[in-house]
Design a protein around this motif. Structure first.
Motif, PDB file in Angstrom:
ATOM      1  N   MET A   1       0.837  -1.196   0.000  1.00 36.13           N
ATOM      2  CA  MET A   1       0.000   0.000   0.000  1.00 36.13           C
ATOM      3  C   MET A   1       0.876   1.251   0.000  1.00 36.13           C
ATOM      4  SD  MET A   1      -3.342   0.973   2.248  1.00 36.13           S
ATOM      5  CE  MET A   1      -2.792   0.284   3.776  1.00 36.13           C
ATOM      6  N   LYS A   2       0.442   2.282  -0.745  1.00 32.75           N
ATOM      7  CA  LYS A   2       1.168   3.555  -0.780  1.00 32.75           C
ATOM      8  C   LYS A   2       0.306   4.621  -0.108  1.00 32.75           C
ATOM      9  CE  LYS A   2       3.790   2.676  -4.987  1.00 32.75           C
ATOM     10  NZ  LYS A   2       4.050   3.126  -6.368  1.00 32.75           N
ATOM     11  N   ILE A   3       0.880   5.277   0.886  1.00 33.90           N
ATOM     12  CA  ILE A   3       0.111   6.265   1.663  1.00 33.90           C
ATOM     13  C   ILE A   3       0.870   7.590   1.684  1.00 33.90           C
ATOM     14  CG2 ILE A   3      -1.008   6.744   3.886  1.00 33.90           C
ATOM     15  CD1 ILE A   3      -0.707   3.759   4.550  1.00 33.90           C
ATOM     16  N   LEU A   4       0.156   8.679   1.418  1.00 34.44           N
ATOM     17  CA  LEU A   4       0.764  10.009   1.512  1.00 34.44           C
ATOM     18  C   LEU A   4       0.091  10.798   2.640  1.00 34.44           C
ATOM     19  CD1 LEU A   4       1.975  12.391  -1.189  1.00 34.44           C
ATOM     20  CD2 LEU A   4       0.275  13.276   0.423  1.00 34.44           C
ATOM     21  N   VAL A   5       0.897  11.408   3.492  1.00 32.33           N
ATOM     22  CA  VAL A   5       0.384  12.217   4.603  1.00 32.33           C
ATOM     23  C   VAL A   5       0.752  13.675   4.341  1.00 32.33           C
ATOM     24  CG1 VAL A   5       0.521  12.629   7.099  1.00 32.33           C
ATOM     25  CG2 VAL A   5       0.629  10.285   6.215  1.00 32.33           C
ATOM     26  N   THR A   6      -0.221  14.585   4.506  1.00 39.11           N
ATOM     27  CA  THR A   6       0.086  16.004   4.316  1.00 39.11           C
ATOM     28  C   THR A   6       0.380  16.655   5.658  1.00 39.11           C
ATOM     29  OG1 THR A   6      -2.256  16.582   4.442  1.00 39.11           O
ATOM     30  CG2 THR A   6      -1.335  16.266   2.244  1.00 39.11           C
ATOM     31  N   GLY A   7       1.411  17.470   5.692  1.00 35.65           N
ATOM     32  CA  GLY A   7       1.794  18.182   6.915  1.00 35.65           C
ATOM     33  C   GLY A   7       3.265  17.985   7.207  1.00 35.65           C
ATOM     34  N   LYS A   8       3.721  18.633   8.272  1.00 30.24           N
ATOM     35  CA  LYS A   8       5.168  18.618   8.518  1.00 30.24           C
ATOM     36  C   LYS A   8       5.549  18.651   9.992  1.00 30.24           C
ATOM     37  CE  LYS A   8       5.411  23.660   8.006  1.00 30.24           C
ATOM     38  NZ  LYS A   8       3.939  23.836   8.060  1.00 30.24           N
ATOM     39  N   GLY A   9       4.562  18.630  10.890  1.00 28.19           N
ATOM     40  CA  GLY A   9       4.854  18.852  12.315  1.00 28.19           C
ATOM     41  C   GLY A   9       4.895  17.583  13.140  1.00 28.19           C
ATOM     42  N   GLY A  10       4.772  17.778  14.461  1.00 25.49           N
ATOM     43  CA  GLY A  10       4.817  16.651  15.386  1.00 25.49           C
ATOM     44  C   GLY A  10       3.646  15.709  15.184  1.00 25.49           C
ATOM     45  N   ARG A  11       2.475  16.286  14.891  1.00 26.01           N
ATOM     46  CA  ARG A  11       1.291  15.446  14.639  1.00 26.01           C
ATOM     47  C   ARG A  11       1.547  14.508  13.458  1.00 26.01           C
ATOM     48  NH1 ARG A  11      -3.245  19.225  13.625  1.00 26.01           N
ATOM     49  NH2 ARG A  11      -1.709  19.989  12.157  1.00 26.01           N
ATOM     50  N   GLU A  12       2.098  15.065  12.382  1.00 23.64           N
ATOM     51  CA  GLU A  12       2.337  14.248  11.184  1.00 23.64           C
ATOM     52  C   GLU A  12       3.439  13.216  11.447  1.00 23.64           C
ATOM     53  OE1 GLU A  12       1.942  17.636  11.100  1.00 23.64           O
ATOM     54  OE2 GLU A  12      -0.120  17.457  10.348  1.00 23.64           O
ATOM     55  N   HIS A  13       4.435  13.596  12.245  1.00 27.06           N
ATOM     56  CA  HIS A  13       5.487  12.628  12.608  1.00 27.06           C
ATOM     57  C   HIS A  13       4.847  11.464  13.380  1.00 27.06           C
ATOM     58  CE1 HIS A  13       9.879  12.066  14.242  1.00 27.06           C
ATOM     59  NE2 HIS A  13       9.568  11.199  13.325  1.00 27.06           N
ATOM     60  N   ALA A  14       3.885  11.784  14.243  1.00 28.60           N
ATOM     61  CA  ALA A  14       3.199  10.742  15.026  1.00 28.60           C
ATOM     62  C   ALA A  14       2.303   9.881  14.132  1.00 28.60           C
ATOM     63  CB  ALA A  14       2.387  11.378  16.150  1.00 28.60           C
ATOM     64  N   ILE A  15       1.592  10.515  13.197  1.00 28.47           N
ATOM     65  CA  ILE A  15       0.721   9.759  12.282  1.00 28.47           C
ATOM     66  C   ILE A  15       1.571   8.817  11.431  1.00 28.47           C
ATOM     67  CG2 ILE A  15      -0.785   9.945  10.245  1.00 28.47           C
ATOM     68  CD1 ILE A  15      -1.887  12.586  11.401  1.00 28.47           C
ATOM     69  N   ILE A  16       2.665   9.342  10.898  1.00 28.92           N
ATOM     70  CA  ILE A  16       3.510   8.528  10.014  1.00 28.92           C
ATOM     71  C   ILE A  16       4.172   7.394  10.805  1.00 28.92           C
ATOM     72  CG2 ILE A  16       5.651   8.624   8.644  1.00 28.92           C
ATOM     73  CD1 ILE A  16       4.554  11.337   7.548  1.00 28.92           C
ATOM     74  N   THR A  17       4.553   7.670  12.059  1.00 30.71           N
ATOM     75  CA  THR A  17       5.127   6.606  12.896  1.00 30.71           C
ATOM     76  C   THR A  17       4.096   5.500  13.120  1.00 30.71           C
ATOM     77  OG1 THR A  17       6.544   8.224  13.986  1.00 30.71           O
ATOM     78  CG2 THR A  17       6.227   6.129  15.129  1.00 30.71           C
ATOM     79  N   ALA A  18       2.852   5.890  13.420  1.00 31.37           N
ATOM     80  CA  ALA A  18       1.793   4.894  13.657  1.00 31.37           C
ATOM     81  C   ALA A  18       1.531   4.081  12.387  1.00 31.37           C
ATOM     82  CB  ALA A  18       0.519   5.580  14.136  1.00 31.37           C
ATOM     83  N   LEU A  19       1.545   4.750  11.232  1.00 31.21           N
ATOM     84  CA  LEU A  19       1.341   4.029   9.965  1.00 31.21           C
ATOM     85  C   LEU A  19       2.501   3.076   9.699  1.00 31.21           C
ATOM     86  CD1 LEU A  19       0.028   6.949   7.712  1.00 31.21           C
ATOM     87  CD2 LEU A  19      -1.287   4.959   8.478  1.00 31.21           C
ATOM     88  N   ARG A  20       3.714   3.548   9.925  1.00 25.79           N
ATOM     89  CA  ARG A  20       4.904   2.732   9.681  1.00 25.79           C
ATOM     90  C   ARG A  20       4.878   1.479  10.562  1.00 25.79           C
ATOM     91  NH1 ARG A  20       6.619   1.540   6.180  1.00 25.79           N
ATOM     92  NH2 ARG A  20       7.773   3.227   5.241  1.00 25.79           N
TER      93      ARG A  20
END
Ligand code: AMP
Ligand code: GLY
Length: 415
Positions: free
Chosen positions: A1-20
């Motif tokens: 699956m390919k997922i793109l997240v928009t944003g650049k802050g701590g929230r997005e770092h947390a979202i991307i970590t959870a996805l990873r």
């Protein structure tokens, strides 16, 4: 699956970590992302939203997850543009994102659907505002996105006059109306809900700390810390919030013909006469995301993918028991200004906590400050005290010049 997240802050770092963590095999992209996020996801450069959509089509991205709110209402709207080309997007269409982008829209929505909220009027001029203010304290809100600076709780006429000058004379936030609102009192709570058309799933409650200083002293910030736990509020109170706020909101969106897909954040004040809605945000909170998301177990990526396609599957995820506490380390001068380029030491020594990057960049000697809120240090524990102790112990090992942090996150409002 390919997922793109928009944003650049701590929230997005947390979202991307959870996805990873939930989908180790997934290909992750971030737009625009950050140097820290680049360790987990490929950063995408695009000159505008159309360019980003073209990238997603070219790369056959399966899912777009909206972190930051701004893209939801920019141009024709991130989710609208995704829909046009058939890319599932977890984040609402522009018409529904007005719940956050326009406070007048949100207040009228709340009133129309009989959801408890402070009495208010919408005014267009300074003169109208002065006539609408009948007592102090009063709350004045600029009707637009103002990066958390568009709300003033005014204790007296002098404070109100100063804010009215900002809004109507200096036009500090641009063109827009003003909401004059009754001032409520009580502790605040953030309730995060996944909304998908007529389905909803209440996630974990959290509380953020908006003021810069201990004891809630000083000016408002983007958030200096957060606490997340099922235990923050009683089951009875959560049930009341579900009946009086969540259900009528989901039904109201349906009635108004708004097909909402995405996280919906209910900002609530627990007043002596019961819970009252302060605001909606059409995304996860920041720094609440940094506290809540490390508590998620299960197939988070699959959960978002299915929800973005129209089917909410709460059974795909669960939340840890216990407590999660996030302490923000902010840079010198924040929130009035921020200082960039201070070298950050001690990141490697952190043990037992997670560190999400809110505003950093890679310099010659490793990460350095690059914004107001710099890092979010987050720890979990069976008890609030255990989580607090771990988070503060880790935070104490991270050093940069001019660092500001509160010492009462997870203590104030609980003891
Ligand atoms: P908002 O962006 O509408 O949530 O407002 C930001 C902050 O202002 C809230 O988190 C509250 O701390 C405060 N606030 C907003 N509305 C009210 C109100 N009616 N009474 C008291 N405080 C408020
Ligand atoms: N924590 C407040 C916000 O995300 O707006």
């Amino acid at each position: 699956m390919k997922i793109l997240v928009t944003g650049k802050g701590g929230r997005e770092h947390a979202i991307i970590t959870a996805l990873r963590e939930s989908a180790p095999e997934a290909t992750l992209y971030a737009y625009p992302g950050s140097d820290a996020i680049a360790d987990l996801a490929t950063r995408v450069e695009a000159k505008d939203l159309l360019d980003l959509i073209a990238f997603m089509q070219r790369e056959q991205v399966d899912l777009c997850v909206a972190g930051e709110e701004a893209y939801l209402v920019k141009d024709r709207g991130l989710a609208n543009l995704c829909a046009e080309v058939g890319i599932p997007c977890w984040g609402p269409i522009k018409e529904a994102a007005q719940l956050e982008a326009s406070k007048a829209f949100a207040k009228n929505f709340l009133q129309r659907h009989n959801i408890p909220t402070a009495a208010f009027s919408v005014v267009h001029t300074k003169h109208e505002a002065q006539r609408a203010i009948t007592k102090y304290p009063v709350v004045l809100k600029f009707d637009g996105l103002a990066a958390g600076k568009g709300v003033a709780v005014c204790p007296d006429e002098a404070a109100a006059t100063e804010f009215l000058d900002e809004v109507f004379t200096k036009r500090s936030f641009g063109e827009g109306d003003l909401i004059v609102e009754e001032c409520l009192t009580g502790p605040e709570i953030s309730i995060f809900v996944s909304v998908c058309g007529d389905q909803y799933h209440i996630l974990m409650p959290a509380r953020d700390y908006k003021r810069i200083g201990d004891g809630d002293a000083g000016p408002n910030t983007g958030g200096m810390g957060a606490v997340a736990s099922r235990q923050i509020i009683s089951a009875e109170l959560l049930a009341e919030i579900e009946e009086k706020m969540v259900k009528p909101t989901v039904a109201g969106l349906q009635k108004d013909g708004l097909n909402y897909r995405g996280f919906l954040y209910f900002g609530i004040m627990l007043t002596p006469t019961g819970p009252q809605m302060l605001e909606y945000n059409c995304r996860f909170g920041d720094p609440e995301a940094e506290a809540v998301l490390p508590m998620v177990r299960g197939d988070f990526a699959g959960y978002l993918f299915s929800a973005a396609k129209g089917e909410l599957k709460p059974e795909l995820v669960s939340f840890n028991e216990g407590w999660s506490i996030c302490v923000i380390l902010a840079s010198a001068g924040y929130p009035a200004s921020s200082r960039n380029g201070d070298v950050i030491a001690g990141l490697d020594s952190v043990n037992g906590s997670r560190v999400f990057h809110c505003g950093t960049r890679r310099g010659d000697s490793g990460f350095e400050t690059n914004g107001g809120r710099v890092l979010a240090v987050v720890a979990q524990g069976d008890t609030r005290e255990a989580a607090r102790e771990k988070a503060y112990q880790s935070a104490g090992g991270i050093i940069f010049d001019g660092q500001q942090r509160r010492s009462d996150i997870g203590r104030m409002h609980f003891e």
